[in-house]
Design a protein around this motif. Structure first.
Motif, PDB file in Angstrom:
ATOM      1  N   LYS A  45       0.855  -1.188   0.000  1.00  0.00           N
ATOM      2  CA  LYS A  45       0.000   0.000   0.000  1.00  0.00           C
ATOM      3  C   LYS A  45       0.891   1.238   0.000  1.00  0.00           C
ATOM      4  CE  LYS A  45      -3.732  -2.295   2.398  1.00  0.00           C
ATOM      5  NZ  LYS A  45      -4.568  -2.390   3.568  1.00  0.00           N
ATOM      6  N   GLY A  46       0.450   2.228  -0.755  1.00  0.00           N
ATOM      7  CA  GLY A  46       1.196   3.482  -0.777  1.00  0.00           C
ATOM      8  C   GLY A  46       1.014   4.216  -2.090  1.00  0.00           C
ATOM      9  N   ASN A  47       1.830   5.237  -2.264  1.00  0.00           N
ATOM     10  CA  ASN A  47       1.813   6.031  -3.484  1.00  0.00           C
ATOM     11  C   ASN A  47       2.742   5.346  -4.486  1.00  0.00           C
ATOM     12  OD1 ASN A  47       1.333   8.040  -5.325  1.00  0.00           O
ATOM     13  ND2 ASN A  47       2.688   9.527  -4.345  1.00  0.00           N
ATOM     14  N   VAL A  48       2.294   4.210  -4.997  1.00  0.00           N
ATOM     15  CA  VAL A  48       3.106   3.368  -5.876  1.00  0.00           C
ATOM     16  C   VAL A  48       2.296   2.937  -7.094  1.00  0.00           C
ATOM     17  CG1 VAL A  48       4.608   2.468  -4.055  1.00  0.00           C
ATOM     18  CG2 VAL A  48       2.450   1.326  -4.533  1.00  0.00           C
ATOM     19  N   LYS A  49       3.016   2.550  -8.140  1.00  0.00           N
ATOM     20  CA  LYS A  49       2.378   2.038  -9.346  1.00  0.00           C
ATOM     21  C   LYS A  49       2.629   0.534  -9.398  1.00  0.00           C
ATOM     22  CE  LYS A  49       2.784   6.292 -11.882  1.00  0.00           C
ATOM     23  NZ  LYS A  49       3.372   7.015 -12.987  1.00  0.00           N
ATOM     24  N   PRO A  50       1.638  -0.239  -9.849  1.00  0.00           N
ATOM     25  CA  PRO A  50       1.795  -1.694  -9.901  1.00  0.00           C
ATOM     26  C   PRO A  50       3.065  -2.140 -10.636  1.00  0.00           C
ATOM     27  CG  PRO A  50      -0.474  -1.104 -10.366  1.00  0.00           C
ATOM     28  CD  PRO A  50       0.298   0.179 -10.288  1.00  0.00           C
TER      29      PRO A  50
END
Length: 113
Positions: A45-50
């Motif tokens: 979880k977070g401000n990330v892209k798959p």
């Protein structure tokens, strides 16, 4: 914007878990993650892209893919024309039809004798 990415990661031991833990701990934008060895599942979880999470975990050398892509295989999806197995009807204990077919007496009559 916070996003949840779920990966299927082939892990066989706590060393594998440690390797995944190490790369995710260093990844920018990760707020939290859960590594489930038994299910071979990693949730980030977070401000990330798959794609970024996938590439980061691939650095461990583990076979990794997005969870949705591995779970929705066409062979696991029933075809519309496949017959669905219907359960056999269950007869009631005092059903005269079932007693006549089996050729036995009711359990109540045997107990009283």
């Amino acid at each position: 914007m916070s996003e949840t990415v779920v990966l299927k990661v082939k892990m066989s031991c706590q060393g594998c878990v440690g390797a995944v833990n190490r790369v995710l701990s260093k990844m920018e934008g990760v707020e939290s993650f859960d590594i489930n060895l038994e299910q071979q599942k990693v949730t980030v979880k977070g401000n990330v892209k798959p794609e970024s999470v996938l590439q980061t975990v691939l650095k461990t050398g583990k076979v990794t893919s997005l969870w949705e892509a591995t779970e929705a295989k066409p062979e696991n999806v029933p075809k519309p024309n496949d017959p669905v197995a219907k359960p056999e009807p269950v007869s009631k204990p005092n059903d005269p039809k079932a007693i006549a077919e089996s050729g036995s007496k009711s359990t109540n009559a045997v107990a009283a004798a």
